[in-house]
Design a protein around this motif. Structure first.
Motif, mmCIF file in Angstrom:
data_model
loop_
_atom_site.group_PDB
_atom_site.id
_atom_site.type_symbol
_atom_site.label_atom_id
_atom_site.label_comp_id
_atom_site.label_asym_id
_atom_site.label_seq_id
_atom_site.Cartn_x
_atom_site.Cartn_y
_atom_site.Cartn_z
ATOM 1 N N MET A 1 0.841 -1.182 0.000
ATOM 2 C CA MET A 1 0.000 0.000 0.000
ATOM 3 C C MET A 1 0.885 1.244 0.000
ATOM 4 N N ALA A 2 0.501 2.237 -0.761
ATOM 5 C CA ALA A 2 1.257 3.482 -0.843
ATOM 6 C C ALA A 2 1.012 4.338 0.402
ATOM 7 N N PHE A 3 1.940 5.211 0.684
ATOM 8 C CA PHE A 3 1.816 6.133 1.808
ATOM 9 C C PHE A 3 0.740 7.171 1.495
ATOM 10 N N GLU A 4 -0.067 7.477 2.500
ATOM 11 C CA GLU A 4 -1.089 8.519 2.367
ATOM 12 C C GLU A 4 -1.322 9.169 3.724
ATOM 13 N N LEU A 5 -1.980 10.305 3.707
ATOM 14 C CA LEU A 5 -2.436 10.953 4.930
ATOM 15 C C LEU A 5 -3.912 10.637 5.086
ATOM 16 N N VAL A 6 -4.270 10.167 6.273
ATOM 17 C CA VAL A 6 -5.650 9.762 6.531
ATOM 18 C C VAL A 6 -6.144 10.447 7.799
ATOM 19 N N PRO A 7 -7.460 10.666 7.889
ATOM 20 C CA PRO A 7 -7.999 11.215 9.133
ATOM 21 C C PRO A 7 -7.912 10.179 10.249
ATOM 22 N N PRO A 8 -7.673 10.616 11.457
ATOM 23 C CA PRO A 8 -7.704 9.684 12.590
ATOM 24 C C PRO A 8 -9.095 9.071 12.738
ATOM 25 N N THR A 9 -9.125 7.776 12.999
ATOM 26 C CA THR A 9 -10.391 7.071 13.219
ATOM 27 C C THR A 9 -10.208 6.081 14.363
ATOM 28 N N LEU A 10 -11.324 5.645 14.909
ATOM 29 C CA LEU A 10 -11.269 4.620 15.948
ATOM 30 C C LEU A 10 -10.646 3.329 15.422
ATOM 31 N N GLU A 11 -10.896 3.014 14.161
ATOM 32 C CA GLU A 11 -10.349 1.792 13.575
ATOM 33 C C GLU A 11 -8.822 1.851 13.478
#
Length: 186
Positions: A1-11
């Protein structure tokens, strides 16, 4: 999987918690204190902790500086670096209507990559992705600071078009130590 910025989530929170437990911190000013505080908040209210990482309207409580004084919170949010697992944290803050920051803010963008994911270009990629978001907010530049000896961070900033403005002293609340100020024109 490529690097990305994601929102924080409980998961995704278990990866963040694991990094804190392994000695990483999103904060380079008071790393141990911040890690312990975040771990306690996660135990107390995981959903509340995740929700508090996004405050684009600055509705949260004032921020507490290292010397215990408080200042108004700026609008901002955190995103997490992700390559299938937690890689680090990227924070972005601003003042509406201006690219200027108050003296108690150490920069528009801050980042910290976990030790076991460093030297993969994640900090450079994450900063580049956040610059797009800063442009979308109407900023004409962002400022970032780093310690004079942090050559890795300086390279990340310069790889994203940053230019050294010069050394400056942090305000007394941060100990008055020297830091380097960089600017990236947007």
């Amino acid at each position: 999987m490529a690097f990305e910025l994601v929102p924080p989530t409980l998961e995704r929170l278990p990866g963040y918690r694991d990094a804190l437990q392994r000695g990483w911190s999103p904060d380079n000013v008071s790393p141990e204190r911040t890690a312990l505080l975040h771990l306690a908040r996660i135990v107390e209210d995981p959903a509340g902790f995740v929700a508090a990482l996004t405050d684009a309207e600055a509705k949260g409580a004032p921020i507490t500086l290292p010397d215990g004084t408080t200042r108004p919170r700026l609008p901002g949010y955190f995103l997490w670096g992700w390559d299938g697992d937690f890689c680090g944290s990227f924070g972005f803050r601003w003042q509406n209507g201006t690219s200027a920051l108050p003296d108690y803010c150490l920069g528009h963008i801050g980042y910290s990559i976990v030790l076991w994911k460093q030297r993969r270009g994640y900090a450079t990629a994450g900063l580049r992705l956040l610059l797009d978001q800063a442009r979308a907010r109407g900023l004409d530049h962002v400022e970032l600071t780093t310690q004079p000896g942090n050559l890795s961070s300086q390279k990340v900033i310069q790889a994203n078009g940053g230019t050294l403005i010069g050394p400056r002293r942090k305000i007394a609340a941060y100990g008055g130590t020297e830091e380097l100020l960089f600017r990236i024109a947007l």
